[in-house]
Design a protein around this motif. Structure first.
Motif, PDB file in Angstrom:
ATOM      1  N   CYS A 196     -70.145 -62.363  -3.696  1.00  0.00           N
ATOM      2  CA  CYS A 196     -69.648 -63.353  -4.652  1.00  0.00           C
ATOM      3  C   CYS A 196     -68.927 -64.485  -3.928  1.00  0.00           C
ATOM      4  O   CYS A 196     -68.178 -64.253  -2.974  1.00  0.00           O
ATOM      5  N   ILE A 197     -69.173 -65.722  -4.364  1.00  0.00           N
ATOM      6  CA  ILE A 197     -68.475 -66.852  -3.773  1.00  0.00           C
ATOM      7  C   ILE A 197     -67.463 -67.459  -4.744  1.00  0.00           C
ATOM      8  O   ILE A 197     -66.936 -68.536  -4.523  1.00  0.00           O
ATOM      9  N   PHE A 198     -67.245 -66.799  -5.860  1.00  0.00           N
ATOM     10  CA  PHE A 198     -66.224 -67.212  -6.826  1.00  0.00           C
ATOM     11  C   PHE A 198     -66.388 -68.671  -7.259  1.00  0.00           C
ATOM     12  O   PHE A 198     -65.432 -69.412  -7.337  1.00  0.00           O
ATOM     13  N   CYS A 199     -67.633 -69.051  -7.509  1.00  0.00           N
ATOM     14  CA  CYS A 199     -67.900 -70.432  -7.895  1.00  0.00           C
ATOM     15  C   CYS A 199     -67.653 -70.645  -9.372  1.00  0.00           C
ATOM     16  O   CYS A 199     -67.505 -71.764  -9.833  1.00  0.00           O
ATOM     17  N   GLY A 200     -67.645 -69.573 -10.166  1.00  0.00           N
ATOM     18  CA  GLY A 200     -67.355 -69.716 -11.581  1.00  0.00           C
ATOM     19  C   GLY A 200     -68.537 -70.141 -12.429  1.00  0.00           C
ATOM     20  O   GLY A 200     -68.381 -70.367 -13.629  1.00  0.00           O
ATOM     21  N   LEU A 201     -69.733 -70.246 -11.833  1.00  0.00           N
ATOM     22  CA  LEU A 201     -70.886 -70.669 -12.637  1.00  0.00           C
ATOM     23  C   LEU A 201     -71.240 -69.630 -13.693  1.00  0.00           C
ATOM     24  O   LEU A 201     -71.719 -69.961 -14.766  1.00  0.00           O
ATOM     25  N   CYS A 202     -70.973 -68.353 -13.399  1.00  0.00           N
ATOM     26  CA  CYS A 202     -71.272 -67.313 -14.378  1.00  0.00           C
ATOM     27  C   CYS A 202     -70.431 -67.510 -15.626  1.00  0.00           C
ATOM     28  O   CYS A 202     -70.908 -67.383 -16.747  1.00  0.00           O
ATOM     29  N   GLU A 203     -69.172 -67.843 -15.410  1.00  0.00           N
ATOM     30  CA  GLU A 203     -68.276 -68.061 -16.546  1.00  0.00           C
ATOM     31  C   GLU A 203     -68.752 -69.266 -17.365  1.00  0.00           C
ATOM     32  O   GLU A 203     -68.733 -69.253 -18.589  1.00  0.00           O
ATOM     33  N   SER A 223     -59.621 -54.500 -21.496  1.00  0.00           N
ATOM     34  CA  SER A 223     -59.485 -54.205 -22.923  1.00  0.00           C
ATOM     35  C   SER A 223     -59.190 -55.446 -23.749  1.00  0.00           C
ATOM     36  O   SER A 223     -59.277 -55.421 -24.963  1.00  0.00           O
ATOM     37  N   GLY A 224     -58.830 -56.546 -23.090  1.00  0.00           N
ATOM     38  CA  GLY A 224     -58.408 -57.711 -23.859  1.00  0.00           C
ATOM     39  C   GLY A 224     -59.456 -58.790 -23.976  1.00  0.00           C
ATOM     40  O   GLY A 224     -60.615 -58.606 -23.611  1.00  0.00           O
ATOM     41  N   GLU A 225     -59.006 -59.927 -24.482  1.00  0.00           N
ATOM     42  CA  GLU A 225     -59.911 -61.035 -24.710  1.00  0.00           C
ATOM     43  C   GLU A 225     -59.896 -62.049 -23.565  1.00  0.00           C
ATOM     44  O   GLU A 225     -60.613 -63.040 -23.609  1.00  0.00           O
ATOM     45  N   GLY A 226     -59.015 -61.835 -22.609  1.00  0.00           N
ATOM     46  CA  GLY A 226     -58.963 -62.757 -21.484  1.00  0.00           C
ATOM     47  C   GLY A 226     -58.390 -64.101 -21.883  1.00  0.00           C
ATOM     48  O   GLY A 226     -57.455 -64.175 -22.685  1.00  0.00           O
ATOM     49  N   LEU A 285     -63.277 -65.431 -15.018  1.00  0.00           N
ATOM     50  CA  LEU A 285     -62.661 -65.267 -13.709  1.00  0.00           C
ATOM     51  C   LEU A 285     -61.150 -65.228 -13.883  1.00  0.00           C
ATOM     52  O   LEU A 285     -60.590 -65.942 -14.716  1.00  0.00           O
ATOM     53  N   THR A 286     -60.484 -64.383 -13.107  1.00  0.00           N
ATOM     54  CA  THR A 286     -59.046 -64.216 -13.253  1.00  0.00           C
ATOM     55  C   THR A 286     -58.358 -64.658 -11.966  1.00  0.00           C
ATOM     56  O   THR A 286     -59.003 -64.816 -10.939  1.00  0.00           O
ATOM     57  N   PRO A 287     -57.032 -64.857 -12.013  1.00  0.00           N
ATOM     58  CA  PRO A 287     -56.326 -65.295 -10.798  1.00  0.00           C
ATOM     59  C   PRO A 287     -56.129 -64.197  -9.756  1.00  0.00           C
ATOM     60  O   PRO A 287     -55.457 -64.426  -8.781  1.00  0.00           O
ATOM     61  N   ASP A 288     -56.708 -63.048  -9.965  1.00  0.00           N
ATOM     62  CA  ASP A 288     -56.544 -61.997  -8.962  1.00  0.00           C
ATOM     63  C   ASP A 288     -57.558 -62.206  -7.849  1.00  0.00           C
ATOM     64  O   ASP A 288     -58.760 -62.137  -8.073  1.00  0.00           O
ATOM     65  N   PHE A 289     -57.032 -62.470  -6.656  1.00  0.00           N
ATOM     66  CA  PHE A 289     -57.963 -62.713  -5.556  1.00  0.00           C
ATOM     67  C   PHE A 289     -57.869 -61.635  -4.488  1.00  0.00           C
ATOM     68  O   PHE A 289     -58.564 -61.672  -3.489  1.00  0.00           O
ATOM     69  N   GLU A 290     -56.994 -60.673  -4.687  1.00  0.00           N
ATOM     70  CA  GLU A 290     -56.771 -59.666  -3.631  1.00  0.00           C
ATOM     71  C   GLU A 290     -57.826 -58.581  -3.715  1.00  0.00           C
ATOM     72  O   GLU A 290     -57.629 -57.535  -4.313  1.00  0.00           O
ATOM     73  N   LEU A 291     -58.978 -58.866  -3.088  1.00  0.00           N
ATOM     74  CA  LEU A 291     -60.125 -57.972  -3.236  1.00  0.00           C
ATOM     75  C   LEU A 291     -60.506 -57.302  -1.923  1.00  0.00           C
ATOM     76  O   LEU A 291     -61.590 -56.782  -1.799  1.00  0.00           O
ATOM     77  N   GLY A 292     -59.587 -57.362  -0.967  1.00  0.00           N
ATOM     78  CA  GLY A 292     -59.925 -56.795   0.344  1.00  0.00           C
ATOM     79  C   GLY A 292     -60.190 -55.307   0.283  1.00  0.00           C
ATOM     80  O   GLY A 292     -59.540 -54.579  -0.459  1.00  0.00           O
ATOM     81  N   GLU A 293     -61.202 -54.854   1.012  1.00  0.00           N
ATOM     82  CA  GLU A 293     -61.536 -53.429   1.073  1.00  0.00           C
ATOM     83  C   GLU A 293     -61.902 -53.094   2.511  1.00  0.00           C
ATOM     84  O   GLU A 293     -62.406 -53.935   3.249  1.00  0.00           O
ATOM     85  N   ARG A 338     -60.064 -69.202  -9.891  1.00  0.00           N
ATOM     86  CA  ARG A 338     -61.315 -68.442  -9.864  1.00  0.00           C
ATOM     87  C   ARG A 338     -61.213 -67.266  -8.909  1.00  0.00           C
ATOM     88  O   ARG A 338     -61.541 -67.354  -7.735  1.00  0.00           O
ATOM     89  N   GLY A 339     -60.748 -66.141  -9.447  1.00  0.00           N
ATOM     90  CA  GLY A 339     -60.644 -64.931  -8.641  1.00  0.00           C
ATOM     91  C   GLY A 339     -61.524 -63.846  -9.227  1.00  0.00           C
ATOM     92  O   GLY A 339     -62.575 -64.133  -9.800  1.00  0.00           O
ATOM     93  N   ARG A 340     -61.058 -62.622  -9.151  1.00  0.00           N
ATOM     94  CA  ARG A 340     -61.854 -61.457  -9.577  1.00  0.00           C
ATOM     95  C   ARG A 340     -62.448 -61.647 -10.973  1.00  0.00           C
ATOM     96  O   ARG A 340     -61.775 -62.127 -11.885  1.00  0.00           O
ATOM     97  N   ILE A 341     -63.693 -61.265 -11.126  1.00  0.00           N
ATOM     98  CA  ILE A 341     -64.414 -61.450 -12.382  1.00  0.00           C
ATOM     99  C   ILE A 341     -64.187 -60.241 -13.285  1.00  0.00           C
ATOM    100  O   ILE A 341     -64.201 -59.099 -12.829  1.00  0.00           O
ATOM    101  N   VAL A 342     -63.959 -60.516 -14.575  1.00  0.00           N
ATOM    102  CA  VAL A 342     -63.811 -59.415 -15.528  1.00  0.00           C
ATOM    103  C   VAL A 342     -64.766 -59.622 -16.692  1.00  0.00           C
ATOM    104  O   VAL A 342     -65.251 -60.717 -16.930  1.00  0.00           O
ATOM    105  N   LEU A 343     -65.024 -58.544 -17.416  1.00  0.00           N
ATOM    106  CA  LEU A 343     -65.756 -58.619 -18.677  1.00  0.00           C
ATOM    107  C   LEU A 343     -64.750 -58.355 -19.786  1.00  0.00           C
ATOM    108  O   LEU A 343     -63.982 -57.395 -19.713  1.00  0.00           O
TER     109      LEU A 343
END
Lengths: 314, 901, 171
Positions: free
Chosen positions: C90-97, C131-134, C107-115, C36-41
């Motif tokens: 975001c707490i990356f709980c995955g409830l949205c998914e 662009s894909g179906e995930g 949710l994708t395995p990308d967790f490197e979201l530091g800014e 459960r990492g970065r969220i995508v559409l």
């Protein structure tokens, strides 16, 4: 002039070691917990200490408005000074020391008692229930352990016939006192841990119960002084153990005496860290029980037996 | 009227309940959650959906019981039922499963989702897994106009829509087609729904077949809306609404139950008129005209202060109040300009008519009925008003009142009122007597026993005649022809025999009609009847403004250095253009406070942006004399402020003490109560801003409000504290009291398990009954002492068709004749072109045909109108659409001349 | 007493154990696809946005960090006008998914979201949409729904019978 150089040298060495211990402790703890510890700043993370120091110097030094200001400021200073003063009587080698006092050991015991003031005053001045509780615990614990810390050394004093630390070391040319005074050593070690309130005897600052005990309200370099004071204490106790029980600078002559002294001290410092890595914290009443009911009789017995043997041998 | 309570036993517990209700209503009011579809508290029961099953036991020895439909079962003494018997529960679940067999997988894109009665009932019955594995039947949709979206696949055939649309609201163009599994609800062909109440389908439909099309354009789930209790500002009935906001724009208006006023329903003007709040015509910044010749420029608040201060120094300040502004705003204005300089800002005809109506209502001769009481009337006489277009909900109430005769008949043979299908079957064409006298056809005519087509003079004469037939003391009318005499006798008889006679007049009438009405009322009272008089006034606060002291337009005198302050009022809709032009030209400074750009605001020297009903709070007095308050749905965004707040600022600039003491809304109310003791009831009854429920403010948002930490993150990721509301007991956040608040402070209807607006039942003592703690609003004109009463004797002369020109009467339109709602996007598409209605004879005289565009000239005002041939218009008379957008104001009735273009 | 010494000894022996710590970022750990990492559409197989702006993800989000507005294209197809996730909340709980009925939000395995700048943690639709179906292929909500929003005509979806002819008497 030379005298000043020596004092400056001792202070420099001692403070550097104390600061360095921050890094050493974290690395060692990590080692025994299968981690790395600080390894990002400089080679092996050595500059972590520097980074920490820069950080702590630039932190806001906040004095709570509800605190007793003057006392609050003085308290950490007392700790630093009392410990640093004690280093004056440590004979690093037979020729490198600040003060060759014939009451050296008593000086140490007296100074370590002064250290309690720092903690009691710090906790009191913070005007915070956790700080106060911490300092009450600390004073009780330190006073208790000081009793048999002093007593545990009596065997050594009896055997060397002196309070002068240099002479005590000289007296161990034949045999380190650790062997005849093993009980004294063990009790001194335990009391030493308690005196510096290191884990497992860190009840005064038990963070699970008291936030950070007597220094809850401290920040910036004032906190830093308490923090460094703890490492100074560890160093001091280690040097004393080495001096009193492990023959001080004595050792095979292919290496200089200073090396042996530092080598032995380092060993005990590491041992302190190992204790922290492996032992849980006892309850407050267990700590007092252990002190009064086991250690005290034990050292009294030790003194009795040592005295008896000495009398017999005479 | 106290009725003996009956005892019924539900699942072993004995309850005392009111008899005469059906079991479903009874159980709902006791707090049991029984699922239902076809039943609706305002429509009654038909027992079609089979969902509200309960188990009924013959006696205490009967352990088997039998399943009955609770909506078809009366609550009688000694009844033993179970609502949670496993067999009943399984039965309900299986019924629901069958209803769901063809229901599409639409919820994510369905506007009903989240407030769907079907969803609630599905969860309630416990049907959670689809076993029907076959294909679903599908239907094509119809375009039903700008208000209602149609999605027929979702239908579960509960018949509520047609029962409401046809049976309840009298619509003709929605029906049910097909049979068996193919039943279809819609129009015979695509087209706009004609009923004025079509919007209610969105709430009546238990699922998403009919949804709000205006909401669809900026769709937001119910749980995401910030809501506030509001009052409809589009006519004088004062229906209670819930207005809702998201992302700074008003999203929709739905019904807020008020047992005394609108019940479960709203008209389309009230439901869809809200769009004006989001209009591009909104004034969002102060504007300033540097000199008379230059154009208006947008300015900062600080930039207009010097000009304001200069303008307000003038010795001659004149203020125009407004019937669409709150009591508080009008009061504040009268404080600013001084009571002697406060003008009502309405046409003189309307001014005098309102004052006269108030005088009649407070005389003690006649009662001012709530809509609930209107529904109980059993003889109704409407004089000169097309209620459907000026006060639609009043028309709907009258429609219900005409059923009273059939309900009485049914009750005589033991059919209770709620047994809807049976009562209607029995009724056929029986109606309570309804008499309509109006210059042209009205939609209520179909229910009328007799109709009379005439001008105001003749209608007044009929009224005077009716009075004289009821009581001999009333002055009689000479020279009446025999037909009218007979009609008057018939009306008089019906009113005399009725228990609750009701007379309805309105803004299309004149003072003669009001006099006649007063005579009828007085005559009825003299024979110990309790007559009611319902008056359809033109605007939301016409009555409130009428109560306040102020002068009519006609008394206005303008000095050269006059500063004019106009509050939320387009004078060009009140008075002839030439007069207004003349007035505005003479004034040194014109300060206009308004919400929308209109002809008046575009002539302002200083234009001040004020909040609409959604961005301010205020009290409105409806035609019944009921004071009700609306609250901010969302805070006004600076420099838009509430009118009263802006005026308080003006007073501060002027240097009067009120300027500094008016910090909060309650301060203005307190001042107002001092000046007008009649309003002290408002202060006593309506909770002030310090009111708390269990030490909490009442939350405007639902517990499930989403997106708090993201909705403004595009502006700044640092979250702001929610706006504070010092002026009301409501909070702009989800923190606060979420239970059942005092009825006038209900921001939304929700109860556990009841997400649709039908959760309103949980806020009531019983379905369709009173709200817990009483219905909202406080009647201001009640229990008036009997003043000296005498019959009016000024009977007008009969109308005679002129040879030259036509007698033009106003034809009000539900869509278009009201100013604010006309600016709504959807609603404006329903506004007709300006038209003139004449009968065929007159059309032939002027040789014009239907749909021709002709010039109509009334006293130098020329207007281009489309011709409609309407057989109902009397000779010599023409009906002109009234005050539609783009039309100049013409004070009617007057003589006008038609010219072919 | 013995146990204390034993503990000390055992702890000491850990000096010779292998370290558990992975030297991130030099060495990247393996993350399973359902991490459960970065969220995508995501988009459907035809390349159209899967999101139908139903608001369920926003409702499910326990920290309320999703905000969107529904709008419609010329066919009436629902899609989000804007779709914003505040990743600083975001707490990356995955409830949205879990809540998503169309497999749009994943949710994708990308967790490197530091800014360095918190404002950069606010992602708009253009940042979220891929662009894909995930993870989930082949699903197209509009083919399964009853509505006609330009994807399929009424009665031509999966699991649908042809529309009823109301003018016919044969049924």
């Amino acid at each position: 002039m030379e005298y000043i150089f020596i004092i400056a040298g001792v202070l420099l060495i001692v403070l550097t070691i104390a600061a360095g211990l921050i890094w050493v402790e974290r690395r060692l703890l990590a080692l025994w917990q299968d981690r790395y510890g600080p390894n990002r700043v400089g080679p092996f993370g050595l500059f972590q200490v520097l980074a920490d120091m820069i950080k702590i110097f630039f932190k806001e030094d906040w004095i709570p408005p509800f605190a007793d200001k003057a006392v609050f400021v003085i308290a950490p200073g007392i700790l630093m000074i009392s410990i640093l003063l004690t280093f004056a009587i440590i004979p690093f080698t037979d020729s490198f020391f600040v003060l060759d006092s014939n009451i050296g050991l008593l000086f140490f015991l007296g100074n370590s008692s002064l250290g309690v003031y720092s903690i009691v005053l710090g906790g009191w001045a913070s005007n915070n229930k956790y700080s106060l509780l911490g300092s009450i615990r600390a004073s009780a614990q330190m006073l208790t352990y000081e009793v048999f810390m002093g007593l545990s050394l009596m065997g050594v004093v009896m055997m060397s016939d002196s309070f002068n630390l240099r002479e005590i070391v000289e007296a161990q040319r034949g045999m380190w006192f650790v062997f005849p005074q093993f009980i004294g050593f063990v009790v001194f070690l335990i009391a030493g841990v308690a005196e510096t309130h290191r884990t497992p005897f860190d009840i005064p600052e038990a963070e699970g119960e008291l936030v950070a005990g007597y220094h809850s309200e401290y920040s910036g370099m004032k906190f830093g002084m308490f923090f460094v004071g703890e490492y100074l204490g560890v160093t001091l106790i280690s040097t004393l153990i080495v001096t009193l029980f492990f023959g001080g600078w004595l050792g095979p002559s292919f290496l200089p005496p200073a090396f042996w002294f530092f080598f032995k001290t380092a060993f005990f410092i590491c041992f302190f860290v190992l204790l922290r890595a492996s032992l849980p914290r006892p309850r407050y009443d267990q700590l007092m029980d252990f002190g009064w009911k086991i250690l005290l009789p034990l050292v009294l017995l030790n003194i009795l037996v040592t005295g008896a043997i000495i009398l017999y041998l005479q | 009227m106290e009725v003996a309570m009956v005892k019924i036993q539900i699942d072993g517990t004995i309850y005392e309940v009111k008899p005469g209700k059906n079991l479903l209503e009874t159980c709902l009011s006791l707090g049991f959650d029984i699922p239902y579809f076809c039943f609706h508290p305002s429509l009654g029961s038909v027992g079609a959906c089979r969902l509200c099953a309960v188990k009924k036991y013959a006696n205490s020895n009967d352990k088997t019981g039998r399943i009955v439909m609770s909506c078809m079962e009366p609550a009688v003494d000694g009844l033993i039922i179970s609502v949670k018997d496993p067999e009943v529960k399984a039965f309900r679940a299986s019924i629901l499963e069958s209803l769901m067999a063809n229901h599409p997988h639409d919820c994510p894109v369905c506007d009903e989702g989240g407030e769907c009665h079907l969803q609630d009932m599905t969860v309630m019955t416990g049907h959670n897994y689809r076993r029907f594995d076959f294909k679903k039947r599908t239907h094509k949709n119809q375009n039903l106009g700008p208000f209602i979206h149609h999605e027929m696949n979702r239908c579960i055939q509960c018949y509520r829509c047609v029962r409401f649309y046809r049976d309840y609201a009298g619509g003709k163009d929605l029906n049910v087609f097909g049979s068996a599994n193919n039943v279809y609800f819609g129009r015979h062909e695509e087209g706009t729904l004609e009923s004025e109440f079509s919007g209610n389908l969105a709430e009546i439909c238990p699922t998403g077949v009919f949804t709000d099309k205006t909401l669809k354009k900026h769709f937001t789930r119910k749980w995401d809306l910030t809501n506030a209790p509001s009052i409809c500002v589009h006519c004088s009935v004062g229906c209670n609404t819930i207005a809702s906001e998201r992302y700074g724009s008003l999203r929709r208006v739905v019904n807020r139950y008020n047992g005394d006023v609108n019940g479960y329903l709203l008209c389309d003007r009230g439901r869809f008129g809200y769009e004006f709040v989001n209009s591009t015509k909104r004034i969002k910044n102060p504007q300033l005209r540097q000199s008379k010749e230059s154009a208006l420029e947008v300015k900062e608040v600080s930039e207009i202060i010097p000009k304001l201060s200069e303008a307000l120094k003038s010795k001659n300040i004149v203020g125009f109040g407004s019937p669409r502004a709150s009591l508080e705003a009008n009061f504040a204005l009268s404080k600013l300009v001084g009571a002697e300089n406060f003008y009502h800002g309405i046409s003189d005809k309307e001014y005098h008519f309102t004052k006269l109506c108030l005088q009649i209502l407070t005389s003690g001769a006649v009662h001012s009925p709530s809509l609930k009481e209107v529904e109980k009337a059993n003889a109704i006489f409407i004089l000169g008003e097309d209620v459907t277009n000026t006060a639609p909900m009043l028309a709907l109430a009258i429609r219900q009142a005409t059923r009273n005769k059939s309900i009485e008949k049914a009750e005589k043979i033991g059919i209770p009122k709620w047994n809807d299908a049976a009562v209607r079957e029995l009724a056929q064409n029986i109606h309570s007597p309804l008499f309509i006298a109006s210059p042209y056809f009205t939609k209520l005519d179909e229910l009328a026993e007799t109709t009379y087509r005439a001008t105001s003079e003749d209608i007044a004469r009929l009224g005077f005649a009716v009075a004289s037939y009821i009581s001999n003391d009333a002055p009689s009318v000479d020279n009446l022809n025999i037909d009218i005499q007979n009609q008057a006798k018939r009306i008089a008889d019906a009113l005399k025999q009725s228990k609750n006679p009701l007379i309805v007049i309105g803004v299309q009438g004149n003072e003669d009609i009001a006099h006649a009405t007063a005579n009828i009322a007085l005559a009825l009272k003299s024979i110990d009847k309790k007559p009611s008089l319902s008056i359809a006034l033109p605007e939301s606060n016409s009555m409130g403004l009428g109560i306040m002291e102020g002068k009519p337009f006609g008394e206005l005198k303008i000095e050269n250095d006059t500063t004019l302050v106009i509050l939320e009022n387009d004078l060009y809709r009140r008075v002839e253009k030439s007069l207004v032009d003349n007035l505005l030209e003479k004034c040194q400074n014109i300060i206009v406070l308004d919400q929308l750009m209109n002809e008046t605001s575009s002539k302002a020297d200083i234009l001040i942006p004020t909040g609409t009903f959604a961005e301010s709070e205020g009290t409105l007095v409806n035609n019944e004399g009921r004071a009700q308050r609306y609250y901010n749905v969302y805070p006004a965004i600076e420099p838009i402020r509430e009118s009263w707040r802006w005026i308080a600022e003006l007073i501060r600039i002027q240097g009067k003490p009120e300027g500094n003491s008016w910090q909060k809304f309650d301060d203005v109310v307190n001042s107002m109560v001092v000046s007008y003791p009649i309003f002290s009831k408002i202060k006593e009854y309506l909770p002030n801003a310090d009111f708390r429920m269990f030490n909490e403010k009442i939350s405007r948002q639902t517990m499930r409000f989403s997106g708090r930490t993201a909705m403004n993150a595009n502006i700044s990721v640092h979250e702001q504290k929610p706006p504070q509301d010092a002026d009301s007991p409501l909070a702009f956040s989800m923190e606060g009291y979420q239970g059942v608040p005092p009825s006038s402070l209900t921001p939304f209807h929700w109860a556990p398990g009841w997400n649709s607006n039908q959760a309103a039942n949980k806020y009531m003592v019983e379905p369709n009954g009173e709200l817990k703690g009483g219905n909202p609003g406080i009647r201001l004109i009640e229990n008036t002492t009997d003043q000296q009463q005498s019959y009016y004797k000024n009977i007008p002369q009969p109308f005679k068709p002129r040879n030259e020109g036509l007698f033009i009467v106003p034809v009000h339109q539900i869509f278009g004749s009201e100013e604010l709602s006309s600016n709504g996007e959807a609603l404006s598409s329903r506004i007709p072109e300006p038209f003139i209605k004449i009968n065929l004879k007159e059309a032939t005289r002027y040789s014009i045909r239907s749909n021709d565009t002709v010039h109509l000239t009334v006293e130098n005002i020329d207007v281009l109108v489309k011709v409609e041939i309407d057989a109902s218009i009397p000779d010599g008379v023409a009906g002109l659409s009234f005050n539609l957008p783009g039309m100049p104001f013409i004070s009617l009735p007057k003589i006008g001349v038609i010219k072919k273009s | 007493m013995f146990s204390i010494l034993r503990s000390i000894w055992l702890t000491f022996l850990h000096a010779f154990h292998k370290r558990e710590t992975v030297g991130y970022p030099e060495k990247k750990p393996y993350l399973p696809p359902r991490y459960r990492g970065r969220i995508v559409l995501t988009r459907d197989s035809e390349g159209n946005e899967r999101c139908v702006a139903c608001n369920l993800c926003a409702a499910a989000c326990p920290v309320d960090c999703i905000s969107l507005q529904a709008t419609e294209d010329e066919n009436g197809r629902r899609y989000p006008e804007f779709f914003r996730i505040n990743f600083s909340r975001c707490i990356f709980c995955g409830l949205c998914e879990e809540a998503c009925p169309t497999y749009a939000i994943q949710l994708t395995p990308d967790f490197e979201l530091g800014e360095y700048d918190r404002q950069s943690m606010v992602y708009e639709k253009e940042h979220l949409l891929i662009s894909g179906e995930g993870k989930y292929h082949g699903y197209n909500f509009y083919k399964n729904a009853g509505v006609d929003m330009g994807v399929k005509a009424k009665g031509e979806g999966e699991n649908e019978e042809p529309t009823v002819d109301l003018k016919s008497l044969l049924k």
